[in-house]
Design a protein around this motif. Structure first.
Motif, short mmCIF file in Angstrom:
data_model
loop_
_atom_site.label_atom_id
_atom_site.label_comp_id
_atom_site.label_asym_id
_atom_site.label_seq_id
_atom_site.Cartn_x
_atom_site.Cartn_y
_atom_site.Cartn_z
N LEU A 1 -6.92 7.24 3.27
CA LEU A 1 -6.09 6.09 2.87
C LEU A 1 -6.36 5.71 1.42
CD1 LEU A 1 -6.22 3.75 6.02
CD2 LEU A 1 -4.49 5.43 5.41
N HIS A 2 -7.65 5.64 1.07
CA HIS A 2 -7.98 5.27 -0.31
C HIS A 2 -7.60 6.39 -1.28
CE1 HIS A 2 -10.98 1.77 0.63
NE2 HIS A 2 -9.78 1.58 1.12
N ASP A 3 -7.84 7.64 -0.89
CA ASP A 3 -7.47 8.76 -1.78
C ASP A 3 -5.97 8.76 -2.06
OD1 ASP A 3 -10.07 9.45 -1.75
OD2 ASP A 3 -9.82 11.39 -0.74
N ASP A 4 -5.19 8.49 -1.03
CA ASP A 4 -3.73 8.51 -1.21
C ASP A 4 -3.28 7.41 -2.15
OD1 ASP A 4 -3.49 10.73 0.32
OD2 ASP A 4 -2.64 9.75 2.09
N ASP B 1 -1.65 8.34 -5.58
CA ASP B 1 -0.24 7.96 -5.46
C ASP B 1 0.52 8.97 -4.61
OD1 ASP B 1 1.66 6.11 -5.96
OD2 ASP B 1 2.25 6.86 -7.92
N ALA B 2 -0.12 9.42 -3.54
CA ALA B 2 0.48 10.44 -2.66
C ALA B 2 1.64 9.85 -1.88
CB ALA B 2 -0.59 10.96 -1.69
N ASP B 3 2.60 10.69 -1.52
CA ASP B 3 3.71 10.15 -0.74
C ASP B 3 3.85 10.77 0.65
OD1 ASP B 3 4.63 12.51 -1.69
OD2 ASP B 3 6.15 11.64 -3.02
N THR B 4 3.12 11.83 0.92
CA THR B 4 3.12 12.34 2.31
C THR B 4 1.70 12.65 2.75
OG1 THR B 4 3.41 14.62 1.57
CG2 THR B 4 5.41 13.43 2.18
N ARG B 5 1.53 12.66 4.04
CA ARG B 5 0.22 12.98 4.65
C ARG B 5 0.50 13.32 6.11
NH1 ARG B 5 -4.93 14.15 3.28
NH2 ARG B 5 -4.96 12.57 1.63
N LEU C 1 -2.14 -2.80 1.55
CA LEU C 1 -2.52 -2.61 2.96
C LEU C 1 -3.30 -1.32 3.15
CD1 LEU C 1 0.32 -4.10 5.13
CD2 LEU C 1 -2.12 -4.55 5.33
N SER C 2 -3.05 -0.31 2.31
CA SER C 2 -3.80 0.94 2.43
C SER C 2 -5.27 0.72 2.06
CB SER C 2 -3.21 2.01 1.52
OG SER C 2 -1.92 2.35 1.95
N VAL C 3 -5.48 -0.01 0.96
CA VAL C 3 -6.87 -0.29 0.56
C VAL C 3 -7.55 -1.11 1.65
CG1 VAL C 3 -8.32 -1.52 -1.10
CG2 VAL C 3 -6.43 -0.13 -1.93
#
Lengths: 420, 420
Positions: free
Chosen positions: B177-180, B184-188, B202-204
């Protein structure tokens, strides 16, 4: 909806809540609910509290009875300032903190130490509270085998309690780093925020790093209950920050929601760390809960005053503060109280306070309401609960214990009367 | 600078490093350094390893000797697939995980559970490894008082070891979550990243929440060594991510730096959690270190193949991968090996790989070099170390232990031969 209703409702939700550990719990306070006519206000801090059942002389008065020396305070004011009393130990903690958070990776090291450098360590309010709490709970222990052993045991305990103060600071700074990223803040403690100076990435990573070091330091204490308390405080910080992000009108205008969020964001860390201090000292569940209650109510009082100062700044006039909360659409106690008097304010707040004209209207309502006064009164109420918790601690004739308990009470007054 | 020099240098730095706990440590591997002519490659996985001292028949061969049943594998392949073997337990863990990360605040709850929902749980590689490690270390314990007690103790241990698998997943997802957010990743995992769907804030916060829940779950295990191991893994994740952000030319072009970063980013979490499994089982320091070495080398092999696949994708041809690393200026093993053959590549890399023309030139050099092959060889070397660690475990005649150890070896092969 009356704020008192909200508060009662909040309290009753807390009561339900108390089935879960480490949550807000006022149930051990000697006086559960204070009647409105007798709440003390910061303007008259010696006013006596009377419980609804009429049988209680308020905590401040009890405190005055117990701490008769208060009359001669002026002469010794300097030497008994809560911060001065533990200045040497605070320096020791700061030094050890700096060595605890040295990262192997140079960039991370610079980021992690950013707010631990000399001069930008903040008020060190939490470590001061925790060191005094450690001394305040320094109740007699069974006669040791030898004086040496006694001395070693006390020293070891003190070192472990200092670790809690360090861990609390690490968690606090980690949350500041992440909050500043979330809020896109550009200053903190009078200097550029870390996200501004080193970027969002390093701020997020430095926060994570501090949390991991805090967890390692916690593990070294070898007490899993303490690990749970402090990890719960981290979770609460996250809860509070998430609650603050809400845009739901009913939540933004609810005193219950506000107080719950305030507990999570500000009071949980200090209450859980106070409890951790007590647990490390091997104190009973009752004493640990009093330590928790002190921290919780001190934290709530602190944030209520913070929210007032956002409107008033160093002066007592409305509009002299930074008005940062209201400009970010964050609704705090003064506005919630004003809304009780002027229900039409609700409509303005519901529009999100994005329009500066709406902010002006809200400030106008606040100005003619009792909002600021009532927020201060609520802060005073919680400060009293904090004092009550200290007063309810087992008696001790140890001079150092006495001084520390008085320092903890003094800190509640400093919280109420601070102007920044 | 030869990559072998870098590797030796890295190993010697590791040796110095080993004064600190939980760092890379190959010193217990039965064979310290393999000569180049004898390293196995994934194309010929049964090729025998010979140590520089000439006295060693490689781990894969030892493994083949010990696991004679391998010849009849095809018939039982399905039932002995490492993932199928623990499928039921993986479901149990997934269910418990979902209940562990329920947050009180609704928005936070949605964010935290995002990657734990059915269908987006990922490969569950780490829990699979950890469950097999738990069984592989299920060595005889002193005869219990009663069969009931024995059964309860085993069950309790297994539940605690499952908790490690859950905690590892929580830490892993928190770091994703933090890496994305950072990238600035958009898919996972085939869906929109959480930062894309619910925003950076909310990701952080969800990452922090998962870390705090992981810490609470760790504390509940009541083993402070295990808390330290897992918190160290969190710190290493941060170290690795920070190291990857470097722009210093000498670091970006150093194999030593790359391997250190890879250990931090990928191998540390699985190695420390493997060790935690061993420690909970009450295993000796030697066995715990073998578990650690297995995880460490498996993790390194995994990441090396990941870095190869970024260039090749599912095919073996260069340029068929996503080329995500090189387009982000991230230098990985294949390029580092190519640079050894073609030192002029260094200049191109030093310019930062921001210009697509530079990326094309780098790919051209990589194409005519042995870079991809050598990266695969290095992965195979680490896979062998992992197998050696399993082979060095105390003998056991328990069928389940046998099956689990074989599963762990099979997982090293899967890591080498995977195409995605």
């Amino acid at each position: 909806m009356s704020w008192r209703w909200a508060l009662r409702s909040w309290r009753s939700s807390r009561a339900r809540f108390n089935g879960r550990s480490h949550e807000m719990n006022f149930s051990t306070a000697p006086c559960g609910a204070l009647s409105s006519r007798t709440s003390i206000s910061p303007e008259n801090p010696t006013k006596v509290l009377v419980c609804r059942d009429g049988g209680y002389l308020g905590a401040r008065r009890l405190h005055n009875i117990r701490y008769q020396h208060d009359h001669d305070r002026s002469s010794e004011e300097e030497s008994l300032d809560p911060f001065s009393l533990v200045a040497d130990e605070l320096s020791l903690i700061a030094d050890r903190l700096r060595s605890t958070i040295i990262a192997e990776v140079p960039k991370l090291a610079s980021a992690a130490e950013y707010f631990f450098k000399m001069g930008v360590e903040g008020k060190r309010f939490r470590p001061t509270v925790l060191l005094h709490m450690a001394s305040a709970l320094n109740m007699p222990i069974p006669r040791p085998v030898s004086n040496d052993l006694f001395s070693n045991l006390s020293e070891e305990l003190r070192t472990r309690q200092q670790r809690i103060a360090e861990i609390t600071e690490m968690i606090h700074v980690a949350s500041l780093l992440h909050d500043d990223v979330l809020d896109d803040a550009d200053t903190r403690r009078g200097i550029g925020s870390l996200n501004l100076v080193m970027g969002n990435k390093l701020s997020v990573l430095a926060g994570d790093f501090l949390l991991s070091r805090a967890c390692i330091a916690l593990a070294s204490l070898g007490n899993t209950e303490v690990v749970t308390l402090m990890a719960t405080a981290v979770e609460h910080l996250v809860n509070g920050e998430t609650m603050q992000m809400t845009t739901a009108a009913d939540k933004r205008c609810s005193m219950e929601y506000y107080l719950q969020k305030t507990f999570y964001k500000t009071a949980s860390l200090i209450s859980n760390s106070c409890k951790a201090i007590a647990i490390l000292a091997g104190q009973t569940a009752e004493v640990s809960m009093l330590a928790y209650n002190y921290g919780q109510n001190l934290g709530l009082a602190y944030q209520l005053i913070d929210d007032v100062l956002d409107f008033t700044g160093t002066s007592s006039s409305l509009g002299k503060g930074s008005l940062s909360d209201i400009h970010h659409g964050i609704v705090t106690a003064p506005i919630l109280f004003a809304m009780e008097e002027y229900p039409q304010l609700r409509k303005v707040v519901d529009r999100g306070l994005k329009d500066p004209a709406d902010v002006d209207v809200a400030l106008e309502y606040l100005g003619k309401s009792q909002g600021i006064k009532r927020a201060r009164e609520l802060a005073a109420e919680h400060a009293n609960y904090a004092i009550e918790a200290i007063d309810a601690l087992p008696k001790s004739h140890d001079a150092n214990v006495y001084i520390s308990r008085r320092a903890l009470v003094d800190l509640t007054h400093k919280v109420l009367t601070r102007t920044k």
